[in-house]
Design a protein around this motif. Sequence first.
Motif, PDB file in Angstrom:
ATOM      1  N   PRO A 156      20.620  10.023  77.160  1.00 23.63           N
ATOM      2  CA  PRO A 156      19.128   9.942  77.276  1.00 23.63           C
ATOM      3  C   PRO A 156      18.645   8.401  77.568  1.00 23.63           C
ATOM      4  N   LEU A 157      19.344   7.570  77.315  1.00 20.40           N
ATOM      5  CA  LEU A 157      19.126   6.100  77.485  1.00 20.40           C
ATOM      6  C   LEU A 157      19.635   5.405  78.949  1.00 20.40           C
ATOM      7  N   THR A 158      20.966   5.749  78.908  1.00 21.98           N
ATOM      8  CA  THR A 158      21.726   5.275  80.236  1.00 21.98           C
ATOM      9  C   THR A 158      21.704   6.025  81.380  1.00 21.98           C
ATOM     10  N   ARG A 159      21.250   7.385  81.049  1.00 23.58           N
ATOM     11  CA  ARG A 159      21.210   8.373  82.254  1.00 23.58           C
ATOM     12  C   ARG A 159      22.498   8.786  82.809  1.00 23.58           C
ATOM     13  N   LYS A 160      23.521   8.349  82.198  1.00 27.54           N
ATOM     14  CA  LYS A 160      24.804   8.548  82.785  1.00 27.54           C
ATOM     15  C   LYS A 160      25.258  10.001  82.405  1.00 27.54           C
ATOM     16  N   ILE A 161      25.979  10.608  83.327  1.00 30.25           N
ATOM     17  CA  ILE A 161      26.368  12.164  83.086  1.00 30.25           C
ATOM     18  C   ILE A 161      27.421  11.873  82.148  1.00 30.25           C
ATOM     19  N   LEU A 162      27.319  12.618  80.954  1.00 35.58           N
ATOM     20  CA  LEU A 162      28.512  12.963  79.941  1.00 35.58           C
ATOM     21  C   LEU A 162      29.446  14.093  80.170  1.00 35.58           C
ATOM     22  N   HIS A 163      28.819  15.160  80.701  1.00 33.77           N
ATOM     23  CA  HIS A 163      29.575  16.400  80.837  1.00 33.77           C
ATOM     24  C   HIS A 163      29.011  17.395  81.878  1.00 33.77           C
ATOM     25  N   ILE A 164      29.755  18.103  82.723  1.00 33.48           N
ATOM     26  CA  ILE A 164      29.170  18.996  83.573  1.00 33.48           C
ATOM     27  C   ILE A 164      30.008  20.457  83.492  1.00 33.48           C
ATOM     28  N   ASP A 165      29.147  21.391  83.363  1.00 28.54           N
ATOM     29  CA  ASP A 165      29.688  22.672  83.471  1.00 28.54           C
ATOM     30  C   ASP A 165      29.483  23.349  84.845  1.00 28.54           C
ATOM     31  N   PHE A 166      30.584  23.499  85.521  1.00 29.51           N
ATOM     32  CA  PHE A 166      30.601  24.043  86.708  1.00 29.51           C
ATOM     33  C   PHE A 166      30.955  25.564  86.539  1.00 29.51           C
ATOM     34  N   MET A 167      30.182  26.601  87.028  1.00 32.22           N
ATOM     35  CA  MET A 167      30.186  28.027  87.197  1.00 32.22           C
ATOM     36  C   MET A 167      30.989  28.260  88.399  1.00 32.22           C
ATOM     37  N   GLU A 168      32.069  29.081  88.362  1.00 30.95           N
ATOM     38  CA  GLU A 168      32.936  29.601  89.475  1.00 30.95           C
ATOM     39  C   GLU A 168      32.150  30.519  90.241  1.00 30.95           C
ATOM     40  N   LEU A 169      31.911  30.849  91.480  1.00 29.74           N
ATOM     41  CA  LEU A 169      31.541  31.838  92.336  1.00 29.74           C
ATOM     42  C   LEU A 169      32.497  32.733  92.722  1.00 29.74           C
ATOM     43  N   ARG A 170      32.032  34.160  92.700  1.00 35.33           N
ATOM     44  CA  ARG A 170      32.985  35.222  93.182  1.00 35.33           C
ATOM     45  C   ARG A 170      32.222  35.808  94.078  1.00 35.33           C
ATOM     46  N   GLU A 171      33.350  36.035  94.951  1.00 34.47           N
ATOM     47  CA  GLU A 171      32.728  36.805  96.338  1.00 34.47           C
ATOM     48  C   GLU A 171      32.391  38.283  96.128  1.00 34.47           C
ATOM     49  N   GLY A 172      31.262  38.499  96.527  1.00 35.43           N
ATOM     50  CA  GLY A 172      30.570  39.836  96.381  1.00 35.43           C
ATOM     51  C   GLY A 172      29.953  39.906  94.926  1.00 35.43           C
ATOM     52  N   LYS A 173      29.807  38.923  94.221  1.00 32.55           N
ATOM     53  CA  LYS A 173      29.282  38.852  92.789  1.00 32.55           C
ATOM     54  C   LYS A 173      27.834  37.949  93.208  1.00 32.55           C
ATOM     55  N   PRO A 174      26.744  38.593  93.027  1.00 34.44           N
ATOM     56  CA  PRO A 174      25.361  37.725  92.873  1.00 34.44           C
ATOM     57  C   PRO A 174      25.338  36.762  91.783  1.00 34.44           C
ATOM     58  N   ILE A 175      24.659  35.645  92.080  1.00 33.34           N
ATOM     59  CA  ILE A 175      24.313  34.586  91.027  1.00 33.34           C
ATOM     60  C   ILE A 175      22.945  34.610  91.005  1.00 33.34           C
TER      61      ILE A 175
END
Length: 176
Positions: A82-101
């Motif tokens: 909240p203060l430094t605005r540094k990213i602490l953690h990222i959640d990446f969602m894997e995309l699947r061919e043929g599956k909508p997002i």
Amino acid sequence: MNLKVEAQKRTTKKKSDLKQLRNEGQIPAIIYGQGKDGILININEADFFKIYRNSIGEVAFFDIDVEGKTYTTVIREKQVHPLTRKILHIDFMELREGKPITIDIPVQLSGEAEGVKKGGVLEFLVRNIQVTCLPKDVPDAIQIDVTDLDMGDAIHVADLEFDLDKVDVNLSPETT
């Protein structure tokens, strides 16, 4: 926009180890997909920001290379200090061919509205529109030309042009 990211697997989830990673200039992250265990990774912070900076305001897919295997992902969530605005953690969602997002698409306005020229104010109410579609059909942005808008005029979701066979808009057609 597809952006390439290099990552390393990590085995630890302990808070003290994650803090150590951050102190070493790494961002802890996870790649997850439906029906799969998450892959714990860390990304070089400086390298990531060089890439990430180019994607702000646009839809971005991240091709993450982990030990020779590439995962095509989108950022699902970021934890930011909240203060430094540094990213602490990222959640990446894997995309699947043929599956909508389901993903938020940024709205970009162009032109100068006639109503503004007459002294009116242009109100920009919805800055992102959530859509559901296959990854290959995701629009980069939603461009809206406001040049012909006069005082009292509005543009609604129903006025936007989408290929409704490929893209489902997750807002009411009456939304301004």
